[in-house]
Design a protein around this motif. Structure first.
Motif, mmCIF file in Angstrom:
data_model
loop_
_atom_site.group_PDB
_atom_site.id
_atom_site.type_symbol
_atom_site.label_atom_id
_atom_site.label_comp_id
_atom_site.label_asym_id
_atom_site.label_seq_id
_atom_site.Cartn_x
_atom_site.Cartn_y
_atom_site.Cartn_z
ATOM 1 N N LEU A 3 36.598 36.414 44.175
ATOM 2 C CA LEU A 3 35.595 35.424 43.778
ATOM 3 C C LEU A 3 35.808 34.094 44.502
ATOM 4 O O LEU A 3 34.841 33.423 44.887
ATOM 5 N N ALA B 195 33.163 32.339 46.933
ATOM 6 C CA ALA B 195 32.763 30.947 46.729
ATOM 7 C C ALA B 195 32.972 30.138 48.011
ATOM 8 O O ALA B 195 32.139 29.292 48.368
ATOM 9 N N ALA C 7 27.597 40.223 48.703
ATOM 10 C CA ALA C 7 27.876 40.034 47.275
ATOM 11 C C ALA C 7 27.278 41.180 46.462
ATOM 12 O O ALA C 7 27.928 41.731 45.552
#
Length: 353
Positions: free
Chosen positions: A28, A32, A120
């Motif tokens: 994650l 990001a 993603a």
């Protein structure tokens, strides 16, 4: 006495719940960071793309060494082999992404954002397919036969399409997902930066960016059907399958910008992928058969890594040789073309045009 096995033993894994949590958290953070890098649409320079590609190749190299140090050579070799399989299949994915971006006339500055959304979505899909694959393997050894059959059928299709020259064709107007989206939602004709939804004439409408993201997401489903069973053919550990998929996908965005100008030159890649998928399919079938007839051999993971590496190197070399041969033939044909009288040399003619 029956030799069939109806239930498989519990799947062994190197991962504890804590390791799963840490790995997902790191993933994650990397996502990001990628979103932060692409927050402002811009053309990706080769230096930037190469830098990120090296970074995302260094991470799995280090991760494999950590696995070797903590858990021994077996999971490390399985991870490296699975990563090579996934990376080679992901290069094939790039062909389709390249065609989708071209078909939707995606501005070059927005290409990396589209790819990031697709990656993603692919990570989520792979997670679902990996969990389903683990559940199927837990149900019985017949799952290896099923996965092997899927890969063999896919290998035959890839080889047939490659021989016919019909690979990597994308008709966006006939994609069911695009048709469905356009039927229920109005879509603007032009892009509006990185926005996927805007307000126009008092109502919300989609931009072409939203449509291409959905198209990329739907193609991810097709790729997941092939890639997840392929990696389960290398390792039965769901965590290692997840790790190989995650590392291969995370570097896909940068790799696209490194290879976009040379992807079409890997003309024999599909032949190599067909061989790899067929090899892993046979490996899975043999693994299933070994549980029934123990005298049948199994293919060691290290041998699998060797076959995959040799196959990829071979198709790369043959592609380069074929390209050189065609270039030489084209140059020879051009040099023998007669020049019409009064027109002068081709160079002078082009200068006067």
């Amino acid at each position: 006495m029956s030799h069939s096995v109806t239930l498989a033993a519990p799947l062994e894994t190197v991962a504890s719940p804590q390791l799963w949590i840490i790995s997902i958290a790191v993933l994650l953070v990397l996502l990001a960071a990628d979103f932060f890098v692409t927050r402002k649409p811009h053309d990706v320079a080769m230096r930037e793309a190469v830098g990120w590609s090296v970074f995302y190749l260094t991470l799995p190299a280090i991760f494999g060494l950590v696995l070797w140090w903590a858990y021994g050579s077996k999971p490390a070799v399985e991870f490296y082999t699975g990563f090579v399989v996934e990376k080679s299949l992901s290069v094939d994915n790039l062909f389709v992404f390249m065609l989708l971006l071209g078909a939707f006339a995606v501005p070059s500055a927005l290409a990396q954002r589209v790819l990031l959304y697709g990656i993603a979505g692919a990570l989520v899909l792979r997670g679902v397919f990996i969990a389903l694959g683990a559940a199927v393997l837990q149900a019985g050894t017949w799952a290896f036969l099923l996965f092997g059959a899927v890969l063999l059928v896919t290998a035959i299709k890839v080889m047939r399409d490659a021989r016919k020259g019909e690979d990597h064709e994308v008709d966006i107007d006939n994609m069911r997902s695009v048709k469905l989206l356009r039927r229920f939602f109005p879509v603007t004709k032009e892009y509006h930066g990185s926005k996927m939804v805007i307000r126009q004439a008092g109502r919300r409408v989609l931009t072409p960016l939203a449509v291409v993201v959905v198209a990329v997401f739907m193609t991810d489903i097709v790729f997941a059907v092939d890639s997840v069973p392929a990696v389960y053919g290398v390792t039965e550990d769901p965590y290692l399958v997840f790790a190989t998929n995650a590392f291969a996908l995370m570097g896909l965005r940068a790799l696209y910008f490194v290879l976009r100008n040379v992807l079409d030159k890997l003309r024999h890649l599909d032949y190599g992928l067909a061989v790899i998928l067929a090899f892993i399919g046979v490996k899975l079938v043999l693994h299933w058969a070994h549980g029934v007839w123990t005298w049948l051999p199994e293919v060691p993971t290290l041998a699998s890594l060797g076959v995959i590496a040799v196959t990829l190197i071979t198709v790369t070399i043959t592609s380069m040789l074929a390209n050189r041969r065609d270039a030489a033939a084209a140059a020879k044909a051009g040099s023998t073309d007669p020049v019409p009288a009064g027109t002068g040399t081709p160079e002078r003619e082009s200068q006067g045009a």
